[in-house]
Write a protein that holds these residues in place. Structure first.
Motif, PDB file in Angstrom:
ATOM      1  N   GLY A 167       0.727  -1.287  -0.018  1.00 64.87           N
ATOM      2  CA  GLY A 167      -0.027   0.102   0.013  1.00 64.87           C
ATOM      3  C   GLY A 167       0.960   1.252  -0.042  1.00 64.87           C
ATOM      4  O   GLY A 167       1.955   1.288   0.597  1.00 64.87           O
ATOM      5  N   VAL A 168       0.447   2.077  -0.772  1.00 63.43           N
ATOM      6  CA  VAL A 168       1.314   3.688  -0.871  1.00 63.43           C
ATOM      7  C   VAL A 168       0.154   4.562  -0.729  1.00 63.43           C
ATOM      8  O   VAL A 168      -1.186   4.333  -0.958  1.00 63.43           O
ATOM      9  CB  VAL A 168       1.896   3.739  -2.218  1.00 63.43           C
ATOM     10  CG1 VAL A 168       3.134   2.593  -2.236  1.00 63.43           C
ATOM     11  CG2 VAL A 168       1.123   3.469  -3.260  1.00 63.43           C
ATOM     12  N   ASN A 169       0.512   5.821  -0.447  1.00 70.82           N
ATOM     13  CA  ASN A 169      -0.310   6.955  -0.179  1.00 70.82           C
ATOM     14  C   ASN A 169      -0.438   7.807  -1.707  1.00 70.82           C
ATOM     15  O   ASN A 169       0.295   7.307  -2.668  1.00 70.82           O
ATOM     16  CB  ASN A 169       0.310   7.856   0.923  1.00 70.82           C
ATOM     17  CG  ASN A 169       1.235   8.390   0.909  1.00 70.82           C
ATOM     18  OD1 ASN A 169       2.073   8.651  -0.420  1.00 70.82           O
ATOM     19  ND2 ASN A 169       2.026   8.802   1.915  1.00 70.82           N
ATOM     20  N   THR A 170      -1.130   8.839  -1.465  1.00 76.54           N
ATOM     21  CA  THR A 170      -1.219   9.522  -2.931  1.00 76.54           C
ATOM     22  C   THR A 170       0.118  10.263  -3.337  1.00 76.54           C
ATOM     23  O   THR A 170       0.229  10.660  -4.583  1.00 76.54           O
ATOM     24  CB  THR A 170      -2.150  10.895  -2.841  1.00 76.54           C
ATOM     25  OG1 THR A 170      -1.831  11.418  -1.593  1.00 76.54           O
ATOM     26  CG2 THR A 170      -3.490  10.257  -2.527  1.00 76.54           C
ATOM     27  N   HIS A 171       1.293   9.871  -2.573  1.00 72.23           N
ATOM     28  CA  HIS A 171       2.638  10.493  -2.961  1.00 72.23           C
ATOM     29  C   HIS A 171       3.497   9.272  -3.239  1.00 72.23           C
ATOM     30  O   HIS A 171       4.701   9.469  -3.349  1.00 72.23           O
ATOM     31  CB  HIS A 171       3.095  11.232  -1.962  1.00 72.23           C
ATOM     32  CG  HIS A 171       2.580  12.419  -1.445  1.00 72.23           C
ATOM     33  ND1 HIS A 171       2.231  13.616  -2.354  1.00 72.23           N
ATOM     34  CD2 HIS A 171       1.793  12.759  -0.439  1.00 72.23           C
ATOM     35  CE1 HIS A 171       1.380  14.649  -1.654  1.00 72.23           C
ATOM     36  NE2 HIS A 171       1.108  14.060  -0.500  1.00 72.23           N
ATOM     37  N   ASN A 172       2.860   8.187  -3.400  1.00 73.45           N
ATOM     38  CA  ASN A 172       3.659   7.052  -3.892  1.00 73.45           C
ATOM     39  C   ASN A 172       4.714   6.731  -2.697  1.00 73.45           C
ATOM     40  O   ASN A 172       5.795   6.064  -3.061  1.00 73.45           O
ATOM     41  CB  ASN A 172       4.347   7.038  -5.120  1.00 73.45           C
ATOM     42  CG  ASN A 172       3.392   6.817  -6.340  1.00 73.45           C
ATOM     43  OD1 ASN A 172       2.329   6.318  -6.124  1.00 73.45           O
ATOM     44  ND2 ASN A 172       3.286   7.644  -7.306  1.00 73.45           N
ATOM     45  N   GLN A 173       4.381   6.861  -1.460  1.00 69.60           N
ATOM     46  CA  GLN A 173       5.166   6.438  -0.321  1.00 69.60           C
ATOM     47  C   GLN A 173       4.278   5.289   0.436  1.00 69.60           C
ATOM     48  O   GLN A 173       3.228   5.547   0.574  1.00 69.60           O
ATOM     49  CB  GLN A 173       5.569   7.680   0.656  1.00 69.60           C
ATOM     50  CG  GLN A 173       6.197   8.678  -0.217  1.00 69.60           C
ATOM     51  CD  GLN A 173       6.031  10.137   0.707  1.00 69.60           C
ATOM     52  OE1 GLN A 173       5.165  10.131   1.358  1.00 69.60           O
ATOM     53  NE2 GLN A 173       6.982  10.781   0.696  1.00 69.60           N
ATOM     54  N   LEU A 174       5.229   4.326   0.895  1.00 68.32           N
ATOM     55  CA  LEU A 174       4.634   3.273   1.529  1.00 68.32           C
ATOM     56  C   LEU A 174       3.875   3.858   2.744  1.00 68.32           C
ATOM     57  O   LEU A 174       4.211   4.792   3.319  1.00 68.32           O
ATOM     58  CB  LEU A 174       5.696   2.338   2.247  1.00 68.32           C
ATOM     59  CG  LEU A 174       6.235   1.425   1.373  1.00 68.32           C
ATOM     60  CD1 LEU A 174       7.356   0.551   2.240  1.00 68.32           C
ATOM     61  CD2 LEU A 174       5.419   0.467   0.806  1.00 68.32           C
ATOM     62  N   PHE A 175       2.510   3.277   2.787  1.00 68.50           N
ATOM     63  CA  PHE A 175       1.662   3.838   3.774  1.00 68.50           C
ATOM     64  C   PHE A 175       1.271   2.455   4.375  1.00 68.50           C
ATOM     65  O   PHE A 175       0.295   1.608   4.092  1.00 68.50           O
ATOM     66  CB  PHE A 175       0.439   4.536   3.329  1.00 68.50           C
ATOM     67  CG  PHE A 175      -0.573   5.037   4.164  1.00 68.50           C
ATOM     68  CD1 PHE A 175      -0.243   6.287   4.740  1.00 68.50           C
ATOM     69  CD2 PHE A 175      -1.774   4.430   4.366  1.00 68.50           C
ATOM     70  CE1 PHE A 175      -1.227   6.672   5.914  1.00 68.50           C
ATOM     71  CE2 PHE A 175      -2.732   4.989   5.250  1.00 68.50           C
ATOM     72  CZ  PHE A 175      -2.657   6.093   5.868  1.00 68.50           C
ATOM     73  N   LYS A 176       1.426   2.531   5.801  1.00 65.42           N
ATOM     74  CA  LYS A 176       1.149   1.238   6.680  1.00 65.42           C
ATOM     75  C   LYS A 176       1.318   0.019   6.065  1.00 65.42           C
ATOM     76  O   LYS A 176       0.088  -0.749   5.957  1.00 65.42           O
ATOM     77  CB  LYS A 176      -0.434   1.567   7.004  1.00 65.42           C
ATOM     78  CG  LYS A 176      -0.701   2.863   8.029  1.00 65.42           C
ATOM     79  CD  LYS A 176      -2.204   2.936   8.508  1.00 65.42           C
ATOM     80  CE  LYS A 176      -2.295   4.156   9.305  1.00 65.42           C
ATOM     81  NZ  LYS A 176      -3.594   4.499   9.778  1.00 65.42           N
ATOM     82  N   SER A 177       2.126  -0.270   5.108  1.00 68.08           N
ATOM     83  CA  SER A 177       2.279  -1.579   4.473  1.00 68.08           C
ATOM     84  C   SER A 177       3.411  -1.979   4.648  1.00 68.08           C
ATOM     85  O   SER A 177       4.559  -1.365   4.929  1.00 68.08           O
ATOM     86  CB  SER A 177       2.302  -0.998   3.096  1.00 68.08           C
ATOM     87  OG  SER A 177       2.454  -2.205   2.159  1.00 68.08           O
ATOM     88  N   ASN A 178       3.614  -3.436   4.648  1.00 67.40           N
ATOM     89  CA  ASN A 178       4.757  -4.197   4.799  1.00 67.40           C
ATOM     90  C   ASN A 178       5.620  -3.825   3.541  1.00 67.40           C
ATOM     91  O   ASN A 178       5.057  -3.681   2.466  1.00 67.40           O
ATOM     92  CB  ASN A 178       4.755  -5.780   4.986  1.00 67.40           C
ATOM     93  CG  ASN A 178       4.266  -6.114   6.199  1.00 67.40           C
ATOM     94  OD1 ASN A 178       3.640  -5.396   6.873  1.00 67.40           O
ATOM     95  ND2 ASN A 178       4.441  -7.307   6.639  1.00 67.40           N
ATOM     96  N   TYR A 179       6.792  -4.288   3.433  1.00 69.62           N
ATOM     97  CA  TYR A 179       7.523  -4.198   2.202  1.00 69.62           C
ATOM     98  C   TYR A 179       8.674  -5.418   2.133  1.00 69.62           C
ATOM     99  O   TYR A 179       8.842  -6.157   3.065  1.00 69.62           O
ATOM    100  CB  TYR A 179       8.336  -3.013   2.098  1.00 69.62           C
ATOM    101  CG  TYR A 179       9.207  -2.650   3.500  1.00 69.62           C
ATOM    102  CD1 TYR A 179      10.583  -2.916   3.583  1.00 69.62           C
ATOM    103  CD2 TYR A 179       8.478  -2.102   4.582  1.00 69.62           C
ATOM    104  CE1 TYR A 179      11.133  -2.724   4.668  1.00 69.62           C
ATOM    105  CE2 TYR A 179       9.282  -1.670   5.689  1.00 69.62           C
ATOM    106  CZ  TYR A 179      10.609  -2.044   5.424  1.00 69.62           C
ATOM    107  OH  TYR A 179      11.365  -1.898   6.792  1.00 69.62           O
TER     108      TYR A 179
END
Length: 187
Positions: A167-179
């Motif tokens: 999951g990413v936010n509107t700025h394509n940054q990870l948002f509450k997401s594993n990676y």
């Protein structure tokens, strides 16, 4: 609901609301899917607890929105959604204890794509075999990599048969997401 109008898969071999298992699959009145936890045809979360059942319901709404956005308003869409519920109506702890039973149920309806809107827990041998069997049948399985911002394998998305989504936010940054290595795409 109007949100899924024209998108609901309907079991062609089941007569609605007659209290019989018309298609002989062991499920009575499974017209639009099945509740794998409660073993009944009621695929809706309990109305008094809607906020507690967010992932699958939310993702189904997102998928329906994308379908409608891409294809416009239709009376009958070429893409159909089958609903499989895998959390009991009476569950006090809303984990996906029945997630793999839900996956097995979904496979019996012979879908093209399965969305697993959950992550966590261990992957036992039976679950791994079920995922591999689905992939061997060319069923595309999409799975959330988890909502614990850490680099740690989260199943089922970490299984090689599953297409992992972060999951990413509107700025394509990870948002509450594993990676990690299991991530195939971010959205």
């Amino acid at each position: 609901s109007d949100l899924f109008k024209g998108m609901l898969w309907q079991n062609p071999d089941e007569v609605p609301n007659n209290g019989k298992d018309d298609d002989g699959n062991g499920r009575v009145d499974d017209l639009f899917g099945w509740d794998a936890s409660d073993q009944d045809e009621n695929i809706q979360p309990p109305s008094a607890r809607l906020a507690e059942y967010p992932h699958g319901t939310y993702m189904a709404a997102q998928i329906a929105g994308v379908i409608r956005q891409q294809l416009g308003e239709l009376d009958d869409y070429p893409i159909k959604l089958i609903f499989i519920k895998a959390i009991s109506d009476t569950a006090s702890y809303l984990n996906m204890k029945d997630g793999y039973e839900g996956l097995e149920t979904a496979l019996e309806y012979d879908p093209d794509v399965i969305n697993l809107s959950w992550a966590g827990g261990k992957l036992d041998n039976a679950a791994s075999k079920t995922l591999a069997a689905a992939r061997a049948r060319d069923i595309f399985i999409v799975g959330a990599v988890g909502t614990f911002p850490q680099k740690e394998a989260a199943f089922p998305a970490s299984h090689p048969a599953v297409f992992g989504v972060a999951g990413v936010n509107t700025h394509n940054q990870l948002f509450k997401s594993n990676y990690g290595d299991e991530v195939e795409i971010s959205a």
